[in-house]
Scaffold this motif. Structure first.
Motif, PDB file in Angstrom:
ATOM      1  N   THR A 127      13.099   2.120   5.786  1.00  0.00           N
ATOM      2  CA  THR A 127      14.112   1.076   5.982  1.00  0.00           C
ATOM      3  C   THR A 127      15.453   1.682   6.365  1.00  0.00           C
ATOM      4  OG1 THR A 127      12.981  -0.308   4.352  1.00  0.00           O
ATOM      5  CG2 THR A 127      15.262  -0.875   4.894  1.00  0.00           C
ATOM      6  N   LYS A 128      15.828   2.786   5.722  1.00  0.00           N
ATOM      7  CA  LYS A 128      17.077   3.460   6.080  1.00  0.00           C
ATOM      8  C   LYS A 128      17.020   3.991   7.508  1.00  0.00           C
ATOM      9  CE  LYS A 128      18.349   4.735   1.360  1.00  0.00           C
ATOM     10  NZ  LYS A 128      18.604   5.835   0.404  1.00  0.00           N
ATOM     11  N   GLN A 129      15.848   4.487   7.934  1.00  0.00           N
ATOM     12  CA  GLN A 129      15.703   4.928   9.314  1.00  0.00           C
ATOM     13  C   GLN A 129      15.863   3.743  10.269  1.00  0.00           C
ATOM     14  OE1 GLN A 129      11.897   6.843   9.432  1.00  0.00           O
ATOM     15  NE2 GLN A 129      12.584   8.671   8.301  1.00  0.00           N
ATOM     16  N   GLN A 188      22.380   2.427  16.044  1.00  0.00           N
ATOM     17  CA  GLN A 188      22.402   3.100  17.336  1.00  0.00           C
ATOM     18  C   GLN A 188      22.265   2.109  18.490  1.00  0.00           C
ATOM     19  OE1 GLN A 188      19.307   6.001  17.068  1.00  0.00           O
ATOM     20  NE2 GLN A 188      20.456   7.360  15.689  1.00  0.00           N
ATOM     21  N   LEU A 189      21.638   0.951  18.244  1.00  0.00           N
ATOM     22  CA  LEU A 189      21.521  -0.057  19.282  1.00  0.00           C
ATOM     23  C   LEU A 189      22.868  -0.737  19.515  1.00  0.00           C
ATOM     24  CD1 LEU A 189      18.157  -1.742  18.229  1.00  0.00           C
ATOM     25  CD2 LEU A 189      18.512  -0.177  20.144  1.00  0.00           C
ATOM     26  N   GLY A 190      22.996  -1.348  20.684  1.00  0.00           N
ATOM     27  CA  GLY A 190      24.217  -2.081  20.980  1.00  0.00           C
ATOM     28  C   GLY A 190      24.171  -3.475  20.382  1.00  0.00           C
ATOM     29  N   ARG A 191      24.979  -4.373  20.968  1.00  0.00           N
ATOM     30  CA  ARG A 191      25.039  -5.731  20.469  1.00  0.00           C
ATOM     31  C   ARG A 191      24.115  -6.632  21.259  1.00  0.00           C
ATOM     32  NH1 ARG A 191      31.128  -7.429  20.792  1.00  0.00           N
ATOM     33  NH2 ARG A 191      30.970  -6.151  22.670  1.00  0.00           N
ATOM     34  N   GLU A 250       0.820  -1.199   0.000  1.00  0.00           N
ATOM     35  CA  GLU A 250       0.000   0.000   0.000  1.00  0.00           C
ATOM     36  C   GLU A 250       0.861   1.259   0.000  1.00  0.00           C
ATOM     37  OE1 GLU A 250      -2.638  -0.237   3.287  1.00  0.00           O
ATOM     38  OE2 GLU A 250      -3.753  -1.973   2.497  1.00  0.00           O
ATOM     39  N   GLN A 251       1.953   1.258   0.746  1.00  0.00           N
ATOM     40  CA  GLN A 251       2.813   2.432   0.813  1.00  0.00           C
ATOM     41  C   GLN A 251       3.706   2.500  -0.436  1.00  0.00           C
ATOM     42  OE1 GLN A 251       4.907   3.264   4.455  1.00  0.00           O
ATOM     43  NE2 GLN A 251       3.549   1.948   5.644  1.00  0.00           N
ATOM     44  N   PRO A 252       4.067   3.709  -0.867  1.00  0.00           N
ATOM     45  CA  PRO A 252       5.001   3.844  -1.996  1.00  0.00           C
ATOM     46  C   PRO A 252       6.361   3.247  -1.648  1.00  0.00           C
ATOM     47  CG  PRO A 252       3.871   5.923  -1.551  1.00  0.00           C
ATOM     48  CD  PRO A 252       3.546   5.016  -0.409  1.00  0.00           C
ATOM     49  N   LEU A 253       7.020   2.758  -2.683  1.00  0.00           N
ATOM     50  CA  LEU A 253       8.317   2.110  -2.469  1.00  0.00           C
ATOM     51  C   LEU A 253       9.338   3.093  -1.928  1.00  0.00           C
ATOM     52  CD1 LEU A 253      10.048  -0.404  -2.726  1.00  0.00           C
ATOM     53  CD2 LEU A 253      10.528   0.219  -5.098  1.00  0.00           C
ATOM     54  N   ALA A 254       9.315   4.342  -2.396  1.00  0.00           N
ATOM     55  CA  ALA A 254      10.283   5.337  -1.913  1.00  0.00           C
ATOM     56  C   ALA A 254      10.104   5.575  -0.415  1.00  0.00           C
ATOM     57  CB  ALA A 254      10.111   6.646  -2.684  1.00  0.00           C
ATOM     58  N   LYS A 255       8.862   5.636   0.043  1.00  0.00           N
ATOM     59  CA  LYS A 255       8.613   5.835   1.463  1.00  0.00           C
ATOM     60  C   LYS A 255       9.088   4.638   2.266  1.00  0.00           C
ATOM     61  CE  LYS A 255       4.891   7.017   4.692  1.00  0.00           C
ATOM     62  NZ  LYS A 255       3.431   7.281   4.829  1.00  0.00           N
TER      63      LYS A 255
END
Length: 935
Positions: free
Chosen positions: A658-660, A667-670, A648-653
């Motif tokens: 996904t990059k976010q 930012q998370l640890g291991r 439903e969502q555009p691929l660019a969005k």
């Protein structure tokens, strides 16, 4: 006779002599119809000179151009055509000259027009028809108009031509700069093209090498990277490169597919192997539990043995079936062998017991202890297995008999064991332990008087001699050793340069060696000597030991402070504590703990236990936070997988999200050890799947854009081949523009820019032609009104003569209905005629003459684009009015001509002399407007 008369009375322009005809031609007036027909006849004369003169007299530019096409080397014809087209001679309007120049292809003629034309647009039109770059260089260097020079310079694309232009164009700096910029751009384009080709070739080599390489963990990532790099290159690839690229792509995808197939097969094999191992483990655990239960039972019965035998048979069948599919691991095979060994031992023991059970029962009933002992030994029942009830009774009977015998006489077996221990101590050289054991054994053996004790007494005596020899040997060895230790400790006490730490270490070693000698070869003098030297060393080490004690106290306080810091951290841990930071704190705490040593021995154990508990708590906190991060990362994986399946969502969005998510992952640890790599593999695989969708979408979009460009190209070609023939075909142009708007926006590249420029040029040309067609239609409407106009002129003459006139009825004079644009003008003409009294005053006649001249000049502007010198004031006034009207609304050329003709129809009553004075020029202008250029 008739021929002679015909020659005598024929006009001179028909004379056989070309010179006579030429002289007569110069006297003909093209304004007279008869003489104009004669001139037209002379245009077909056999003499080229006469034809040229006739065409010049008629001002027939089309005929001049046609004649020049047959005589391209004739300078007279060339000069005549050039003078007419450049505006030096003749009265040809600018629009017609531009249209004629646009159809020319002869370079000499075009070069002359571009150099000598009287209008900038005319020069640019001639320049646009030139294609040879030598002609363009000549125009860029020698044309007197800067705009033409710049336009010519812009059209030069060849590198050698640009270099020549750069050498010759010295008078125009902008041309020089333009040539230099184009050369630079050509070099940059060549470098860019070379770079693109090199990059494509390098990528192809890498891709082909990658296609031939075996699979490895980064194979898919490198393949996708190379594919993206290939697609990011702007310059299109050649057919050979595209074939090589597709072949390499297929090879890489085949390698990936083969690996995925092998991996799936391997995973399935591992799953089946794991299931087999699990089944084996459960079967083996059942057998081991049965054997353990058998060991822990109070007694073993035949039912237990039968159950064990049945379970062993079932295990053997299942084990063989599983082993045929997957061989067992070494560990579980060892367990299986060990369990079978116990099983076989137990079954053999039960078999032996079954054979001796009846005999043992008889011996037990008769209290035949030697026979019972013999049968029990023959049975060899395992010690870890509980015996049957009868065997247990027999063993109990034998133990009772042994207790009774032991009470009667000392245990010789115990004495034998003690003597063996005594001998072993002597062999080891343990003098003190052997001496104590000798003192305990000698009284016990002295009390024994039977024959069985004599061998033991002899053995004790022999061992006692060995003990005495060992005592003498220790004294012999210890004497020199004690002397050596005394000398060493004296030298150590006298050494004033040895460091305290080394001195303390050597002193402790010497003391330890002295104590290890015990009382061997001991004497008071050596002991006092050794003790005095040791006291001297201790006295010397007191300051160092005090300093060492202080350092230990400091280290102890540092360790306690470190523990307090860690406890404070653990009592109030942050909810979002990074496990990597906690691991770093743990490792640093370990290093600091090691640095804070030594510590006082009394407190070392307590503070060590405290630090151990803290480390345990810290590790629990690290594991807890790592587990939380693992859960968060699993949630991120689920989000990426959800984005992958979200249509439903555009691929660019989705790519942005996904990059976010990737940023959040970084930012998370291991996660916990062992899970981090698995989670990262799953997360990267999910992201790669989504990015693969993006790459596929880009490929699809590129194909769609290519199709869009192809459709636009086809539409432009179709528009280019279409030439309107009627003014009402403007709707076709609108349909073309609607189709073009549906195909827009086009992708930004050189091809689309060229298409846009070509489309704009075609639309502009078609609109111009439609405008000319609309003007021609308007003129045709006017010409259809000539009967009405003549009727108005005749009625005006009657009215001016004082006669009564009736209102002119248009419907009775015209075959068609009067156009709406001229209806009001017709009524105004009738009203003006009825309202005018004859004769006209001088003022009215002057005003009428001015209005008619104004309409003529206005029409001349629309037809020719220029006016005569005497009409210049009127032209300026009309131009001002047109500009003012254009501020409010924009009118087409056809609408403006209709307004002029309607005003001309409404102008009256018109004197016949005034009308005849202007009507010829008006007809000439309308004839020009009615001409439509050939498509």
């Amino acid at each position: 006779m008739h021929g002679l008369l015909r020659r005598l009375f024929a006009p001179r322009w028909q004379h056989p002599d070309p010179e006579v005809r030429l002289k007569a031609l110069n006297q003909l007036d093209p304004q007279q119809p008869t003489q104009r027909d004669a001139l037209k006849t002379l245009t077909e004369d056999g003499s080229d000179t006469i034809q040229l003169a006739a065409l010049l007299a008629l001002d027939d530019i089309q005929g001049l151009i046609s004649g020049y096409a047959k005589r391209p080397q004739d300078e007279a014809w060339l000069n005549a055509v050039c003078q007419r087209l450049t505006g030096v001679e003749g009265h040809i309007d600018l629009t017609q000259r531009q249209a004629l120049v646009a159809q020319l292809s002869e370079p000499r003629l075009l070069n002359t027009i571009a150099l000598q034309g009287d209008n900038l647009d005319l020069r640019l039109t001639a320049l646009s028809q030139l294609s040879d770059e030598h002609d363009l260089i000549h125009q860029a260097c020698h044309n007197g108009v800067a705009a033409v020079r710049h336009q010519a310079a812009q059209r030069i694309e060849n590198e050698e031509s640009l270099k020549q232009l750069l050498k010759e164009a010295r008078r125009d700096r902008q041309v020089v700069r333009l040539a230099r910029d184009k050369l630079t751009q050509l070099r940059n384009d060549a470098e860019w093209l070379t770079e693109q080709q090199a990059q494509r070739e390098q990528l192809l080599k890498q891709l082909e090498k990658h296609a031939n390489a075996p699979w490895e963990p980064l194979y898919g990532g490198r393949f996708r990277h190379l594919e993206r790099e290939w697609q990011n290159l702007e310059h299109p690839s050649s057919t050979d490169q595209e074939e090589r690229f597709q072949q390499a792509i297929l090879s890489c995808r085949k390698t990936l597919h083969d690996h995925e197939t092998q991996e799936q097969a391997r995973q399935q094999s591992l799953i089946r192997r794991a299931e087999a191992e699990s089944t084996r483990d459960k079967l083996l655990e059942g057998l081991e539990e049965t054997l353990d239960g058998l060991r822990q039972a109070s007694e073993v019965s035949a039912q237990d043995i039968d159950s064990l035998r049945a379970q062993r048979q079932l295990l053997g069948q299942r084990w063989q079936t599983l082993s045929d599919l997957h061989p067992p691991s070494n560990t579980i095979q060892q367990r299986y062998t060990h369990a079978l060994t116990h099983y076989e031992n137990y079954m053999e023991a039960w078999q032996r017991w079954s054979e001796t059970e009846s005999i043992l029962e008889s011996a037990l009933s008769t209290n035949d202890h030697p026979s019972i002992r013999q049968h029990i030994k023959r049975c060899a029942w395992p010690d870890e297995l509980a015996p049957p009830a009868l065997l247990k009774s027999a063993q109990t009977a034998l133990r009772a008999e042994a207790i009774i015998e032991q009470r009667k006489t000392p245990s010789l077996s115990a004495i034998t064991a003690e003597l063996d221990n005594f001998e072993h101590l002597l062999e080891r050289g343990a003098f003190k332990s052997a001496s104590r054991l000798h003192q305990r054994l000698k009284p016990s053996l002295d009390t024994l008087t039977n024959e069985d004790a004599k061998p033991h007494k002899a053995r004790l005596k022999h061992l006692g001699a060995q003990l005495a020899e060992l005592r003498d040997w220790r004294g012999f060895v210890a004497g020199p050793k004690r002397e050596q230790l005394c000398a060493s400790i004296d030298a150590l006490a006298d050494d004033q340069y040895m460091a305290e730490e080394a001195l303390d270490r050597h002193h402790r070693q010497l003391v330890k060696e002295w104590k290890s000698l015990g009382d061997a070869a001991a004497n008071r003098e050596q002991s006092a000597r050794f003790r005095a030297a040791s006291d001297r060393i201790r006295e010397r080490l007191k300051p160092w030991l005090k300093q060492l004690t202080q350092e230990r106290d400091i280290n102890l306080r540092s360790r306690e402070a470190l523990c307090e810091q860690l406890e404070t951290l653990l009592d109030q841990p942050a909810e979002d504590a990074d496990p990597d930071m906690l691991r770093e704190i743990r490792d640093k705490a370990r290093h600091q703990w090691r640095d804070y040593s030594p510590v006082p021995r009394e407190q070392a154990e307590a503070v060590g236990r405290r630090f151990g508990k803290i480390r345990h708590r810290l590790q629990l906190l690290i594991d807890q936070r790592a587990e939380q991060i693992g859960q968060q990362k699993r949630a991120l994986i689920e989000q990426v997988q959800a984005l992958q399946n979200d249509s439903e969502q555009p691929l660019a969005k989705r790519i942005t999200q996904t990059k976010q998510l990737q940023q959040q992952w970084r930012q998370l640890g291991r996660a916990p050890k062992g899970e981090e790599q698995t989670l990262w593999k799953n997360f990267r695989h999910a992201c790669d799947q989504l990015f693969a969708q993006r790459d596929a979408h880009k490929s699809e979009q590129a194909a769609r854009q290519q199709q869009q460009l192809d459709n636009m190209q086809a539409l432009i070609d179709q528009m280019d081949s279409w030439q309107p023939t009627h003014a009402n075909e403007a709707t076709i142009l609108d349909d073309y523009l609607k189709q073009a708007s549906k195909l827009e926006p086009l992708p930004h590249n050189r091809r689309s820019d060229g298409m846009q420029r070509r489309l704009s040029g075609i639309v502009r040309a078609r609109r111009e032609r439609l405008s000319r067609l609309a003007v021609a239609d308007t003129v045709q409407q006017w010409q259809a009104l000539l009967p009405l106009i003549k009727a108005h002129i005749a009625a005006d003459q009657q009215a001016l003569a004082g006669e009564t006139t009736a209102e002119i009825d248009a419907s009775s004079l015209l075959n068609t209905k009067l156009p709406t644009a001229f209806t009001d003008a017709h009524q105004q003409r009738n009203v003006a005629r009825q309202a005018t009294s004859a004769p006209l005053s001088a003022e009215q006649l002057t005003a009428l003459e001015d209005d008619l001249a104004r309409l003529r000049v206005h029409l001349s502007l629309l037809a020719l684009g220029s006016v005569k010198q005497r009409d210049e004031p009127l032209r300026l006034a009309i131009q001002v009015e047109r500009l003012n009207e254009g501020l409010h609304s924009e009118r087409s050329r056809a609408e403006e001509i209709i307004d002029v003709l309607a005003a001309l129809l409404a102008l009256g009553p018109m004197p016949l002399a005034l009308w005849e004075k202007e009507v010829k020029e008006l007809d000439s202008l309308l004839n020009r407007l009615s001409r439509v250029p050939h498509p």
